[in-house]
Design a protein around this motif. Structure first.
Motif, mmCIF file in Angstrom:
data_model
loop_
_atom_site.group_PDB
_atom_site.id
_atom_site.type_symbol
_atom_site.label_atom_id
_atom_site.label_comp_id
_atom_site.label_asym_id
_atom_site.label_seq_id
_atom_site.Cartn_x
_atom_site.Cartn_y
_atom_site.Cartn_z
ATOM 1 N N MET A 62 0.840 -1.203 0.000
ATOM 2 C CA MET A 62 0.000 0.000 0.000
ATOM 3 C C MET A 62 0.876 1.255 0.000
ATOM 4 S SD MET A 62 -3.279 -0.671 -0.096
ATOM 5 C CE MET A 62 -4.130 0.699 0.655
ATOM 6 N N ILE A 63 1.921 1.246 0.798
ATOM 7 C CA ILE A 63 2.809 2.415 0.862
ATOM 8 C C ILE A 63 3.509 2.629 -0.477
ATOM 9 C CG2 ILE A 63 4.868 3.384 1.955
ATOM 10 C CD1 ILE A 63 3.986 1.898 4.520
ATOM 11 N N LEU A 64 4.017 1.566 -1.060
ATOM 12 C CA LEU A 64 4.692 1.698 -2.350
ATOM 13 C C LEU A 64 3.733 2.163 -3.445
ATOM 14 C CD1 LEU A 64 7.021 -1.430 -2.252
ATOM 15 C CD2 LEU A 64 7.675 0.982 -1.982
ATOM 16 N N SER A 65 2.465 1.765 -3.351
ATOM 17 C CA SER A 65 1.483 2.163 -4.366
ATOM 18 C C SER A 65 1.135 3.652 -4.298
ATOM 19 C CB SER A 65 0.205 1.326 -4.242
ATOM 20 O OG SER A 65 -0.552 1.720 -3.109
ATOM 21 N N MET A 66 1.537 4.336 -3.225
ATOM 22 C CA MET A 66 1.258 5.757 -3.076
ATOM 23 C C MET A 66 2.063 6.609 -4.059
ATOM 24 S SD MET A 66 1.232 6.096 1.079
ATOM 25 C CE MET A 66 0.861 7.845 1.090
ATOM 26 N N SER A 67 3.197 6.106 -4.500
ATOM 27 C CA SER A 67 4.092 6.844 -5.406
ATOM 28 C C SER A 67 4.420 8.240 -4.860
ATOM 29 C CB SER A 67 3.491 6.954 -6.802
ATOM 30 O OG SER A 67 3.288 5.682 -7.356
ATOM 31 N N VAL A 68 4.899 8.275 -3.635
ATOM 32 C CA VAL A 68 5.205 9.548 -2.981
ATOM 33 C C VAL A 68 6.533 10.090 -3.499
ATOM 34 C CG1 VAL A 68 5.648 10.672 -0.779
ATOM 35 C CG2 VAL A 68 3.924 8.878 -0.935
#
Length: 83
Positions: free
Chosen positions: A48-54
């Motif tokens: 989920m964190i990686l999918s944020m593309s921050v």
């Protein structure tokens, strides 16, 4: 509890800082989320964190219902700000 942070990691959030966020979030017994553009992402999920593309200099909010989670929120904030 909620607190906003500006991401100061030159490469944004990639695998290594994302893993550090997950490890910190697991110290919170309640749900803990990262918020980007109004969308909630589970801070205990690496994918989920990686999918944020921050990206660098984006604002991320850390949100949890747990009242005594200030330490966890600050740990995540340190990862986001590169401290």
């Amino acid at each position: 509890m909620q607190k906003k942070f500006i991401v100061k990691l030159g490469s944004g959030i990639h695998a290594r800082p994302a893993q550090k966020i997950v490890e910190a979030a697991q110290g919170c017994s309640e749900d803990i989320f990262l918020v980007k553009n109004g969308q909630l992402y589970n801070a205990k999920s690496l994918l989920m964190i990686l999918s944020m593309s921050v990206k660098y200099m984006e604002e991320i909010e850390v949100v949890t219902d747990e009242n005594n989670a200030e330490c966890v929120v600050e740990q995540i904030g340190k990862v986001l700000t590169g401290e």
